[in-house]
Structures are given as structure tokens and as C-alpha cells.
Write an enzyme that holds these catalytic residues in place. Structure first.
Site, PDB file in Angstrom:
ATOM      1  N   GLU A 163       0.812  -1.216   0.000  1.00 35.97           N
ATOM      2  CA  GLU A 163       0.000   0.000   0.000  1.00 35.97           C
ATOM      3  C   GLU A 163       0.845   1.267   0.000  1.00 35.97           C
ATOM      4  OE1 GLU A 163      -2.857  -0.149   3.168  1.00 35.97           O
ATOM      5  OE2 GLU A 163      -3.745  -2.009   2.489  1.00 35.97           O
ATOM      6  N   GLU A 349      -5.209  -8.718   1.311  1.00 37.04           N
ATOM      7  CA  GLU A 349      -5.841  -8.236   2.555  1.00 37.04           C
ATOM      8  C   GLU A 349      -7.304  -7.983   2.322  1.00 37.04           C
ATOM      9  OE1 GLU A 349      -4.266  -4.767   4.598  1.00 37.04           O
ATOM     10  OE2 GLU A 349      -2.213  -5.478   4.258  1.00 37.04           O
TER      11      GLU A 349
HETATM   12  O1  IFM Z   1      -3.953  -2.446   9.323  1.00 36.45           O
HETATM   13  C1  IFM Z   1      -3.962  -2.051   7.995  1.00 36.45           C
HETATM   14  C2  IFM Z   1      -2.778  -2.647   7.257  1.00 36.45           C
HETATM   15  O2  IFM Z   1      -1.585  -2.309   7.848  1.00 36.45           O
HETATM   16  C3  IFM Z   1      -2.759  -2.142   5.838  1.00 36.45           C
HETATM   17  N1  IFM Z   1      -4.025  -2.338   5.190  1.00 36.45           N
HETATM   18  C4  IFM Z   1      -5.221  -1.917   5.894  1.00 36.45           C
HETATM   19  C5  IFM Z   1      -5.215  -2.501   7.297  1.00 36.45           C
HETATM   20  C6  IFM Z   1      -6.493  -2.081   8.040  1.00 36.45           C
HETATM   21  O3  IFM Z   1      -6.585  -0.712   8.141  1.00 36.45           O
END
Ligand code: IFM
Length: 442
Positions: A163, A349
Site C-alpha cells: 500500500e 488483505e
Molecule cells: O492495518 C492495515 C494494514 O496495515 C494495511 N491495510 C489496511 C489494514 C487495516 O486498516
């Protein structure tokens, strides 16, 4: 048809959010260790100092994964644990920790999926300009090469960056570490993190671990106009998409910034230092695309997002976020239609937070989390049925952890972390996920 037999059902975490042991065994500080100590930067004033103490409890956590039945684990490496100053000196104890973790995973038939950079730049590098300094790409390359040499073959899936937008937020908006607040800093950091990704891929190709693949993880929060009849809302959504995920995907998959973004940066005085050859490097082929998908965003020119969603019949979870699992299907489709990708997608994720987290008689009935995860899994399955090459689903997260500027107050885990005792308590969603995996991996 359903999920292929070799589909990876995993859980995901990141180093700064779970490891703790922030000042042990020679680890150097990261920008989050420093940022979190500035009063009021973190909602509940917690820090990543101890977090889930995973550094000491990793064997128990792998056992927990085994009990959940996941066949893969996505984690990240703390750069400052293996190179306390970001370059040069190597911290053998730090390296050994990751070797032991990977060994433990492999022993338990859990496929390791490692990310090199998940937001925790070594603080020593921030003192040298951090992502504002183009040299960061070389620093990252040195670190990446070390990790590929040391762990390459035992980790089948490697991601350079998680990200990249978090770095933009940290340099342009101040909400994340290192807490800088200029648009031109954000755009410079963006360009330099893309160069770092490129350097990481180059290092991977030169070390050439035999059985491993390299990719990058980008989060797609696609913006839809709150009212598609309203031209200003349509423009707000387009602008939002250009400034967020497309600002990474265009360079990586098309080898350019879009004319729209270039014009914005020109007008706003935030044009980064783009040099000849940069885009060739940034768009060098990768083996997979890591997609983080949590939700869509409804964009309104008046910024009345929530009300507008209600008017358009949005479906909400108790935590106030919209329930829109189709977001993942849309993103998978978009990656093919807009970017014409020919590489597999890994959903790296997906998850939600604060779903009735109260413990009653030792149980946590996080029904909304189950509904959310099931919804996303259904749309992923539909995409697979339609022929899209999707190879994994990683639930964020294995356990409640340090949620950046929200501290420990946003609980994303499928297991509850008692931050005093470090006990992990299974939520209903953990039992549900275990049963789902069992059924789908048969
Ligand atoms: O906790 C974060 C993670 O570090 C990166 N993606 C989103 C998650 C939830 O906010």
C-alpha cells in the site's frame, strides 16, 4: 466450480503492528516508533513497542494458524530489525528471527508470503530524508537483496511494498508516520517509493530465487460518484481515483503517470523529480499483483458521503462502514479491463474492525465480520468462476493489533488480543473461517 484446490486461504499481519520487541536484540527504531511517541498522534496513545509481542510468541502464533487451518501466512519484515540503520550493518539476530519464523511456517505446511516494506521505514533513513530522498531506492535495493539472498528460496511469495498510498499520507497529510504535511512531499515520496519497488524487483531478478515470485501490493478503494447524475460528483470520483490507486497502477502497468495527474501536479507545484528511464524501471514485469480490498468509497463534490450513501440505500455494518463486498469483484475486473494484466491476482488483505468485540462468557459474537468476510469470499469465488486467475485470500488480520494512528482501539482480528496478558481469544469469525477453509480445501 468454486475455489481451486491449491487456493491459498491465509491470514495477514505486518511487523510493526504485531512484533513488539521494538528495542530488543539490536533492532533500530522505525518511523512509527518515533511518530507514535508524539502526543496525540495515536488515538489511544499506544505505541508499537510491545503490540502483540509476536517476536516472542511467534511459535504460539504459528500454532494458532495451524489450528485455524490456514495454508498461508502473509507477514512483513521490519527493515530496521535486520538493518538497524537501514543500510550497511546487518543485525544477525534480526535476520535469525525471520529465518526461525519461516522455518516454523514451512514445518507446519503454511506457505510464507513476505512483504519487504509495510510502512515502517528505519528512522535513521528518515533522518537522511526518507522517501523524499531519491537514494531511498538504493537503500531499499540493498535491504531487498539481503533478504532475497538470506530467505529467497524458502519464501515462495515476495512483495516489495504494501500500500504505497500510506507513504503519501505520511508525507502529504501528516496522519501517518513520518507526519509531514506538504502535497509536494507526498508526490515526491510516491515517486521514490515506486523507484524503490523497481529497485526491489531488480534485486529479486539478480538474486533469482528459484521457486519464488515477486509482486507489489496496492489497495484499491474505488471511488464511485455518490450521485451519478451529478457531474460534480462524477468529477470528484474521477479525481479521487486518479490521485489514489491509479497514481501507482498507471506507472506500474502503463509506464506513465496519467495526463490528468501530471496536469494536477504541474498546477499544484507538486511535480516529482522524474528522470529519464524511471518509468521503464517502474513498469518492469512482475509475477503477480497483490490486491488489498476493503470497501468502495462514495465521492461527493460536497463531501456529504455518509448521508448520500444512506439516501442511495447503502447497507451498513454496525461499525458504520458500508457493506459492499462487490468491491473486490469490481477491482479484479478493473485490473483486467483497464490495465490488461496477464498475471495472477492474490487478494492480500481484506477484513473489518470493531464488530461487537465484547467478550461475553469467553465468547465474541462478531457476526458482522462473518457477514463481511463471507460476502467478499462469495464475490471472489464468482470472479474465479468467470475465469479470473485469483490465487489467494488473506484475512486481515490474524489477531487484533496496533492499527497505526487508531492505536489498539480498532480491532481487526479474527482472534481477540488481550494486550495485558497477550492471550488470543477466538472470535466467532475465527471458528467460521476455520470451518469455511475446511469445507473449501477438501
Ligand atoms: O492495518 C492495515 C494494514 O496495515 C494495511 N491495510 C489496511 C489494514 C487495516 O486498516
Amino acid at each position: 466450480m468454486g475455489f481451486p484446490k491449491d487456493f491459498l486461504f491465509g491470514v495477514a499481519t505486518s511487523a510493526a503492528q504485531i512484533e513488539g520487541a521494538a528495542q530488543e536484540d539490536g533492532r533500530g527504531l522505525s518511523i512509527w516508533d518515533v511518530f507514535s511517541r508524539i502526543p496525540n498522534k495515536i488515538a489511544d496513545n499506544t505505541t508499537p513497542e510491545i503490540a502483540c509481542d509476536h517476536y516472542h510468541l511467534f511459535k504460539d502464533d504459528v500454532k494458532l494458524m495451524r489450528e485455524l487451518g490456514v495454508n498461508s501466512y502473509r507477514f512483513s519484515i521490519s527493515w530496521s530489525r535486520v538493518m538497524p540503520e537501514g543500510t550497511g550493518q546487518i543485525n544477525q539476530k534480526g535476520l535469525d528471527f525471520y529465518k526461525r519464523l519461516v522455518e516454523e511456517l514451512n514445518k507446519n505446511d503454511i506457505v510464507p508470503n513476505a512483504t519487504l516494506y509495510h510502512w515502517d521505514l528505519p528512522y535513521e533513513l528518515e533522518c537522511r530524508g526518507g522517501f523524499l530522498n531519491r537514494d531511498v531506492a538504493e537503500w531499499f535495493g540493498e535491504y531487498a537483496e539481503l533478504m532475497f539472498r538470506e530467505l529467497g528460496d524458502s519464501v515462495p511469495l515476495w512483495a516489495t511494498i504494501n500500500e504505497p498510498i500510506a507513504t503519501y499520507v505520511g508525507y502529504a497529510k501528516g496522519g501517518f508516520a513520518p507526519g509531514r504535511k506538504l502535497e509536494r512531499f507526498g508526490r515526491a515520496a510516491n515517486h521514490n517509493i515506486l523507484l524503490s519497488h523497481a529497485r526491489g524487483v531488480e534485486a529479486f531478478r539478480s538474486v533469482n530465487p528459484k521457486n519464488s515470485k515477486i509482486g507489489i501490493v496496492v489497495d484499491i478503494w474505488h471511488q464511485h460518484p455518490a450521485n451519478s447524475e451529478n457531474a460534480a460528483d462524477v468529477q470528484a470520483a474521477e479525481d479521487g481515483n486518479e490521485r489514489t490507486y491509479r497514481s501507482y497502477l498507471d506507472p506500474i502497468f502503463k509506464g506513465q503517470y496519467s495526463p490528468y495527474l501530471l496536469e494536477c501536479m504541474e498546477k499544484e507545484g507538486s511535480m516529482p523529480d522524474i528522470r529519464s528511464g524511471d518509468f521503464e524501471k517502474i513498469s518492469a514485469p512482475i509475477d503477480f499483483f497483490g490486491l488489498n480490498c476493503y470497501n468502495r468509497v462514495l465521492a461527493s463534490a460536497e463531501d456529504t458521503k455518509i448521508e448520500t450513501i444512506e439516501q442511495t440505500g447503502g447497507n451498513f455494518l454496525d461499525n458504520g462502514t458500508e457493506f459492499y463486498p462487490k468491491a473486490v469483484y469490481d477491482a479484479i475486473k478493473m485490473m483486467h479491463e483497464r490495465y490488461n494484466i496477464k498475471i495472477p491476482i492474490y487478494i492480500t488483505e481484506n477484513g473489518t474492525y470493531n464488530c461487537n468485540e465484547e467478550i461475553v462468557d469467553g465468547k465474541i459474537h462478531d457476526t458482522d465480520r462473518i457477514k463481511y468476510v463471507e460476502g467478499f469470499l462469495n464475490w471472489i469465488e464468482k470472479a474465479i468462476d468467470e475465469g479470473y486467475d485469483v490465487r489467494s485470500y488473506y484475512l486481515w488480520s490474524l489477531m487484533d493489533n496496533f492499527e497505526w494512528s487508531a492505536g489498539n482501539s480498532f480491532r481487526f482480528g479474527i482472534t481477540h488480543t488481550d494486550f495485558n496478558t497477550q492471550e488470543r481469544i477466538w472470535k466467532d469469525s475465527a471458528f467460521w473461517y476455520r470451518d469455511f477453509i475446511k469445507k473449501n480445501l477438501l
